[in-house]
Design a protein around this motif. Structure first.
Motif, PDB file in Angstrom:
ATOM      1  N   LEU A  77       0.904  -0.921   0.614  1.00  0.00           N
ATOM      2  CA  LEU A  77       0.451   0.125  -0.122  1.00  0.00           C
ATOM      3  C   LEU A  77       0.427   1.281   0.139  1.00  0.00           C
ATOM      4  CD1 LEU A  77      -2.794   1.876   0.448  1.00  0.00           C
ATOM      5  CD2 LEU A  77      -2.281   1.132   3.082  1.00  0.00           C
ATOM      6  N   HIS A  78       0.286   2.388  -1.119  1.00  0.00           N
ATOM      7  CA  HIS A  78       1.748   2.965  -1.301  1.00  0.00           C
ATOM      8  C   HIS A  78       0.370   4.494  -0.960  1.00  0.00           C
ATOM      9  CE1 HIS A  78       4.392   2.025  -2.904  1.00  0.00           C
ATOM     10  NE2 HIS A  78       3.894   0.769  -3.199  1.00  0.00           N
ATOM     11  N   VAL A  79       1.143   5.109   0.491  1.00  0.00           N
ATOM     12  CA  VAL A  79       0.159   6.720   0.147  1.00  0.00           C
ATOM     13  C   VAL A  79       0.850   7.555   0.504  1.00  0.00           C
ATOM     14  CG1 VAL A  79      -0.878   4.878   1.674  1.00  0.00           C
ATOM     15  CG2 VAL A  79       0.519   6.153   3.337  1.00  0.00           C
ATOM     16  N   LEU A  80      -0.125   9.123   0.630  1.00  0.00           N
ATOM     17  CA  LEU A  80       1.177  10.174   0.589  1.00  0.00           C
ATOM     18  C   LEU A  80       1.582  10.170   1.778  1.00  0.00           C
ATOM     19  CD1 LEU A  80      -2.427  12.604  -0.132  1.00  0.00           C
ATOM     20  CD2 LEU A  80      -0.895  11.493  -1.463  1.00  0.00           C
ATOM     21  N   ALA A  81       3.343  11.387   1.564  1.00  0.00           N
ATOM     22  CA  ALA A  81       3.869  11.309   2.353  1.00  0.00           C
ATOM     23  C   ALA A  81       3.414  12.529   3.229  1.00  0.00           C
ATOM     24  CB  ALA A  81       5.259  12.295   1.414  1.00  0.00           C
ATOM     25  N   GLY A  82       3.490  12.012   4.720  1.00  0.00           N
ATOM     26  CA  GLY A  82       3.570  12.851   5.085  1.00  0.00           C
ATOM     27  C   GLY A  82       1.642  12.440   6.566  1.00  0.00           C
ATOM     28  N   THR A  83       1.528  11.021   5.650  1.00  0.00           N
ATOM     29  CA  THR A  83      -0.686  10.928   6.007  1.00  0.00           C
ATOM     30  C   THR A  83       0.376   9.838   7.370  1.00  0.00           C
ATOM     31  OG1 THR A  83      -2.174   9.954   6.244  1.00  0.00           O
ATOM     32  CG2 THR A  83      -0.264   9.145   5.065  1.00  0.00           C
ATOM     33  N   SER A  84      -0.655  10.866   8.860  1.00  0.00           N
ATOM     34  CA  SER A  84      -1.036  10.191   9.571  1.00  0.00           C
ATOM     35  C   SER A  84      -1.962   8.718   9.762  1.00  0.00           C
ATOM     36  CB  SER A  84      -0.891  10.560  11.145  1.00  0.00           C
ATOM     37  OG  SER A  84      -1.757  11.971  10.963  1.00  0.00           O
ATOM     38  N   SER A  85      -2.649   8.635   8.467  1.00  0.00           N
ATOM     39  CA  SER A  85      -3.944   8.130   8.269  1.00  0.00           C
ATOM     40  C   SER A  85      -3.801   6.421   8.177  1.00  0.00           C
ATOM     41  CB  SER A  85      -4.615   8.296   7.709  1.00  0.00           C
ATOM     42  OG  SER A  85      -6.168   7.909   7.547  1.00  0.00           O
ATOM     43  N   TYR A  86      -4.603   6.018   7.647  1.00  0.00           N
ATOM     44  CA  TYR A  86      -4.265   4.002   7.179  1.00  0.00           C
ATOM     45  C   TYR A  86      -3.253   3.890   8.232  1.00  0.00           C
ATOM     46  CZ  TYR A  86      -4.747   6.483   3.091  1.00  0.00           C
ATOM     47  OH  TYR A  86      -5.568   7.279   1.815  1.00  0.00           O
ATOM     48  N   THR A  87      -4.087   3.602   9.601  1.00  0.00           N
ATOM     49  CA  THR A  87      -3.199   2.653  10.596  1.00  0.00           C
ATOM     50  C   THR A  87      -4.011   1.943  11.635  1.00  0.00           C
ATOM     51  OG1 THR A  87      -3.820   4.350  12.482  1.00  0.00           O
ATOM     52  CG2 THR A  87      -2.027   5.041  11.220  1.00  0.00           C
ATOM     53  N   THR A  88      -5.251   2.003  10.623  1.00  0.00           N
ATOM     54  CA  THR A  88      -6.233   1.181  11.589  1.00  0.00           C
ATOM     55  C   THR A  88      -6.664  -0.285  10.296  1.00  0.00           C
ATOM     56  OG1 THR A  88      -8.494   2.351  10.906  1.00  0.00           O
ATOM     57  CG2 THR A  88      -6.984   2.050  13.122  1.00  0.00           C
ATOM     58  N   ALA A  89      -7.306  -1.393  10.659  1.00  0.00           N
ATOM     59  CA  ALA A  89      -7.974  -2.248   9.875  1.00  0.00           C
ATOM     60  C   ALA A  89      -8.879  -1.461   8.842  1.00  0.00           C
ATOM     61  CB  ALA A  89      -8.481  -3.689  10.110  1.00  0.00           C
ATOM     62  N   PRO A  90      -9.212  -2.008   7.545  1.00  0.00           N
ATOM     63  CA  PRO A  90      -8.115  -3.086   6.784  1.00  0.00           C
ATOM     64  C   PRO A  90      -6.866  -1.996   6.219  1.00  0.00           C
ATOM     65  CG  PRO A  90     -10.170  -1.597   5.260  1.00  0.00           C
ATOM     66  CD  PRO A  90     -10.021  -1.251   7.094  1.00  0.00           C
ATOM     67  N   TRP A  91      -6.854  -0.834   6.708  1.00  0.00           N
ATOM     68  CA  TRP A  91      -5.526  -0.240   5.919  1.00  0.00           C
ATOM     69  C   TRP A  91      -3.501  -1.360   6.942  1.00  0.00           C
ATOM     70  CZ3 TRP A  91      -6.873   2.001   1.833  1.00  0.00           C
ATOM     71  CH2 TRP A  91      -8.761   2.291   1.857  1.00  0.00           C
ATOM     72  N   THR A  92      -3.956  -1.805   7.363  1.00  0.00           N
ATOM     73  CA  THR A  92      -2.765  -2.379   8.351  1.00  0.00           C
ATOM     74  C   THR A  92      -2.110  -3.873   7.725  1.00  0.00           C
ATOM     75  OG1 THR A  92      -3.631  -3.502   9.844  1.00  0.00           O
ATOM     76  CG2 THR A  92      -3.524  -1.118  10.672  1.00  0.00           C
ATOM     77  N   THR A  93      -0.887  -3.276   8.076  1.00  0.00           N
ATOM     78  CA  THR A  93       0.152  -4.972   7.616  1.00  0.00           C
ATOM     79  C   THR A  93      -0.264  -6.042   7.834  1.00  0.00           C
ATOM     80  OG1 THR A  93       1.877  -4.018   8.991  1.00  0.00           O
ATOM     81  CG2 THR A  93       1.787  -2.975   6.654  1.00  0.00           C
ATOM     82  N   THR A  94      -1.059  -6.035   8.504  1.00  0.00           N
ATOM     83  CA  THR A  94      -0.904  -7.099   9.392  1.00  0.00           C
ATOM     84  C   THR A  94      -2.365  -7.628   9.361  1.00  0.00           C
ATOM     85  OG1 THR A  94      -2.571  -5.822  11.869  1.00  0.00           O
ATOM     86  CG2 THR A  94      -0.267  -6.604  11.547  1.00  0.00           C
ATOM     87  N   SER A  95      -3.187  -6.885   8.502  1.00  0.00           N
ATOM     88  CA  SER A  95      -4.942  -7.346   7.457  1.00  0.00           C
ATOM     89  C   SER A  95      -4.865  -7.407   6.496  1.00  0.00           C
ATOM     90  CB  SER A  95      -5.702  -6.646   8.283  1.00  0.00           C
ATOM     91  OG  SER A  95      -5.646  -5.249   7.821  1.00  0.00           O
ATOM     92  N   ILE A  96      -4.138  -6.696   5.675  1.00  0.00           N
ATOM     93  CA  ILE A  96      -4.166  -6.789   3.865  1.00  0.00           C
ATOM     94  C   ILE A  96      -3.227  -6.954   3.301  1.00  0.00           C
ATOM     95  CG2 ILE A  96      -6.187  -6.257   2.061  1.00  0.00           C
ATOM     96  CD1 ILE A  96      -7.637  -7.849   3.783  1.00  0.00           C
ATOM     97  N   PHE A  97      -2.660  -5.667   3.841  1.00  0.00           N
ATOM     98  CA  PHE A  97      -1.492  -5.271   2.451  1.00  0.00           C
ATOM     99  C   PHE A  97      -0.184  -5.275   3.378  1.00  0.00           C
ATOM    100  CE2 PHE A  97      -4.920  -2.040   2.336  1.00  0.00           C
ATOM    101  CZ  PHE A  97      -4.978  -2.523   0.709  1.00  0.00           C
ATOM    102  N   SER A  98       1.097  -5.774   3.005  1.00  0.00           N
ATOM    103  CA  SER A  98       1.939  -6.700   2.387  1.00  0.00           C
ATOM    104  C   SER A  98       3.003  -5.498   3.694  1.00  0.00           C
ATOM    105  CB  SER A  98       2.374  -6.963   1.145  1.00  0.00           C
ATOM    106  OG  SER A  98       2.896  -6.422   0.772  1.00  0.00           O
ATOM    107  N   SER A  99       2.225  -4.491   2.612  1.00  0.00           N
ATOM    108  CA  SER A  99       3.542  -3.473   3.728  1.00  0.00           C
ATOM    109  C   SER A  99       3.396  -1.869   3.149  1.00  0.00           C
ATOM    110  CB  SER A  99       4.969  -2.430   3.244  1.00  0.00           C
ATOM    111  OG  SER A  99       4.980  -2.475   1.312  1.00  0.00           O
ATOM    112  N   ILE A 100       3.509  -0.546   3.961  1.00  0.00           N
ATOM    113  CA  ILE A 100       2.538   0.712   4.186  1.00  0.00           C
ATOM    114  C   ILE A 100       4.114   1.180   3.506  1.00  0.00           C
ATOM    115  CG2 ILE A 100       1.624   2.074   4.507  1.00  0.00           C
ATOM    116  CD1 ILE A 100       0.046   0.284   6.486  1.00  0.00           C
ATOM    117  N   THR A 101       4.134   1.508   2.148  1.00  0.00           N
ATOM    118  CA  THR A 101       5.201   3.192   2.498  1.00  0.00           C
ATOM    119  C   THR A 101       4.559   4.438   1.985  1.00  0.00           C
ATOM    120  OG1 THR A 101       6.365   1.703   1.138  1.00  0.00           O
ATOM    121  CG2 THR A 101       7.132   3.463   0.560  1.00  0.00           C
TER     122      THR A 101
END
Length: 104
Positions: A77-101
């Protein structure tokens, strides 16, 4: 089947139909979620295969219906630089995505 990359386009605010891309296979490339997207409905991408990454262009993670990415293969999962969001399911690496950059 046989879809290529999926770019929802600017201006799309919600995927209102449950199961909108349910079990679609054969995607290739990037799933691109526009900055305008605020809501992803129940099982919208359930069982979709073939994506190699997901680019989320919104600073705040869209709200999601249950199992919107269930049975979805782990992709980066690639997100905007500086975002503090995407920290809860389903956006976390423990649920669906292999990494968050944070690099968009």
């Amino acid at each position: 089947t046989g879809f290529t990359a999926l770019d929802l386009g600017t201006g799309v605010t919600t995927l209102v139909n449950n199961y909108v891309f349910y079990n679609c296979t054969g995607f290739t490339g990037t799933l691109s979620l526009p900055a305008s997207l605020t809501n992803i409905s129940y099982r919208s991408f359930y069982g979709c295969t073939g994506f190699t990454r997901c680019d989320a262009h919104r600073n705040t993670a869209p709200t999601t219906g249950a199992e919107c990415f269930a049975s979805f293969p782990a992709i980066p999962l690639h997100v905007l630089a500086g975002t503090s969001s995407y920290t809860t399911a389903p956006w976390t690496t423990t649920s669906i995505f292999s990494s968050i950059t944070k690099d968009l």
